[in-house]
Design a protein around this motif. Structure first.
Motif, PDB file in Angstrom:
ATOM      1  N   CYS A   5       0.669  -1.167  -0.031  1.00 17.78           N
ATOM      2  CA  CYS A   5       0.136   0.239   0.018  1.00 17.78           C
ATOM      3  C   CYS A   5       0.900   1.066  -0.131  1.00 17.78           C
ATOM      4  CB  CYS A   5      -1.300   0.161   1.349  1.00 17.78           C
ATOM      5  SG  CYS A   5      -1.850   1.554   1.945  1.00 17.78           S
ATOM      6  N   CYS A  10      -5.999  -1.000   3.857  1.00 16.82           N
ATOM      7  CA  CYS A  10      -5.190  -2.476   3.895  1.00 16.82           C
ATOM      8  C   CYS A  10      -5.620  -3.624   4.573  1.00 16.82           C
ATOM      9  CB  CYS A  10      -4.892  -2.785   2.098  1.00 16.82           C
ATOM     10  SG  CYS A  10      -4.263  -4.920   1.830  1.00 16.82           S
ATOM     11  N   THR A  14      -3.157   0.362  -4.458  1.00 17.62           N
ATOM     12  CA  THR A  14      -3.037  -0.250  -3.452  1.00 17.62           C
ATOM     13  C   THR A  14      -2.868  -1.690  -4.001  1.00 17.62           C
ATOM     14  OG1 THR A  14      -3.811   0.342  -1.128  1.00 17.62           O
ATOM     15  CG2 THR A  14      -3.534  -1.435  -1.023  1.00 17.62           C
TER      16      THR A  14
END
Length: 384
Positions: free
Chosen positions: A28, A45, A352
């Motif tokens: 990310c 995430c 991401t």
């Protein structure tokens, strides 16, 4: 790209079912906004193991007595939450923090998994809106999760314009339908929920409780004629890369300007038909035993890269079969996407990518060029 502004989850190994194992990692990366004095990464995430999605149920044991059984909703859950608006980071963080727990609650007591999974998004939306209050008026988050169960089925829920893509290996000489991968057929398990989609615009018009209109920024500013002939915005199409995409506005105003049609939060957008109800899809690994990869990624990846280009990067690392292959692939996808942003824009979105490499435990199901040796031993080592 500032590597110090990057979050990484190192590769972990999981047994998905009796037939498949997986290696999962994510990367990310905070974007770049030269004209902003301050910027935070609004992407969030996570991966969750089965025990983190467990719930207790009242059962009758073998002797006819009341007992409590602990059940897991799935083996692995991966998710990407892409915040937007002034308070998007907080919205995405709340969504990430509550999703797995909410999923376990919504599937308790034998509730149908598909229905409970869908309700989870709406329940998380309610939590975000409650905790954020007025700060959720013009802020929110997309949300996409992929749930791998113990029977080899992947269930995907999505609100927003993040994407889930699979790569299925084909035998030598079989066409894969794109010019980027060598052996992998690439399939989108999600359909970007943007105002390009005529079906989504029709749904929003039917569900809106306030007057609304669809327009590009150019239309709002009077620079172009108003219309709804926006194209289809399908992945890979010219419209997908449009500099001035269609958005939804409150009629007569220049807000909220949501380019997506479904999201978490965005309470003003909700009155215009923006929905927290996900689109659901399923993919059976048993029916496609040569599946090699599942990528879940934010729109920062797909703004200037197609699904096939993204999967071609994953294919390369899968075939090399080096230690940490999934983690290497996640980094490479993020780097490639960031480079595309530099080529096409003065800024770069937060980016991401979650990479899940799938490995068959039964050699009879594999046509892969990669041979995974001693998978059980590899799983044990990686889980330490």
């Amino acid at each position: 790209m500032d590597a110090t502004r990057r979050e990484v989850a190192s590769e972990r190994a999981y047994a998905l079912s009796a037939r498949f194992a997986a290696r999962v990692a994510w990367c990310c990366q905070e974007g770049c906004y030269p004209h902003k004095d301050h910027h935070v990464n609004q992407d969030a995430c996570a991966t969750w193991e089965g025990r983190e999605m467990a719930h207790e149920e009242a059962v009758i044991d073998g002797e006819g007595n009341d007992a409590v059984a602990r059940r897991e909703t799935g083996r692995v859950l991966v998710g990407v939450f892409d915040g937007h608006g002034k308070h998007g980071e907080e919205c995405a963080q709340i969504a990430r923090a509550t999703f797995a727990e909410t999923l376990a609650r919504e599937t308790r007591g034998g509730a149908a998994l598909r229905d409970g999974y869908a309700r989870t998004f709406e329940a998380v939306n309610a939590v975000v809106c409650k905790e954020m209050g007025e700060n959720a008026s013009f802020s929110g988050s997309t949300a996409i999760t992929a749930l791998f169960d113990d029977e080899g089925v992947v269930r995907v829920g999505n609100v927003g314009d993040s994407r889930c893509v699979v790569g299925v290996e084909r035998a030598a000489g079989v066409a894969v339908g794109n010019r980027h991968t060598r052996r992998w057929e690439v399939r989108d398990l999600t359909h970007d929920q943007t105002c390009f989609r005529a079906d989504e615009r029709a749904r929003m018009k039917a569900e809106a409780t306030s007057p609304m209109t669809f327009a590009t920024i150019g239309m709002v500013l009077g620079e172009t004629e108003a219309h709804e002939d926006f194209g289809d915005g399908e992945p890979g199409s010219d419209e997908e890369y449009c500099d001035d995409p269609p958005r939804v506005f409150m009629a007569g105003y220049r807000f909220p300007g949501c380019a997506f049609t479904r999201s978490i939060g965005d309470t003003v957008g909700k009155s215009l038909g923006v929905s927290a109800t996900p689109e659901m899809s399923e993919f059976d690994l048993n029916a496609e035993p040569s599946t090699r990869c599942v990528v879940v990624a934010s729109d920062g990846v797909f703004e200037f890269m197609s699904s096939a280009e993204t999967m071609a990067i994953a294919e390369k690392f899968y075939e090399e079969n080096m230690p940490g292959a999934a983690e290497r692939a996640a980094h490479a996808i993020v780097r490639a996407a960031f480079s595309r942003w530099q080529e096409h824009d003065e800024r770069a979105d937060d980016i991401t990518a979650v990479v899940t490499f799938i490995y068959p435990l039964d050699s009879d199901t594999s046509t892969a060029t990669v041979v995974v040796n001693d998978m059980d031993d590899a799983l044990n080592k990686l889980l330490l």
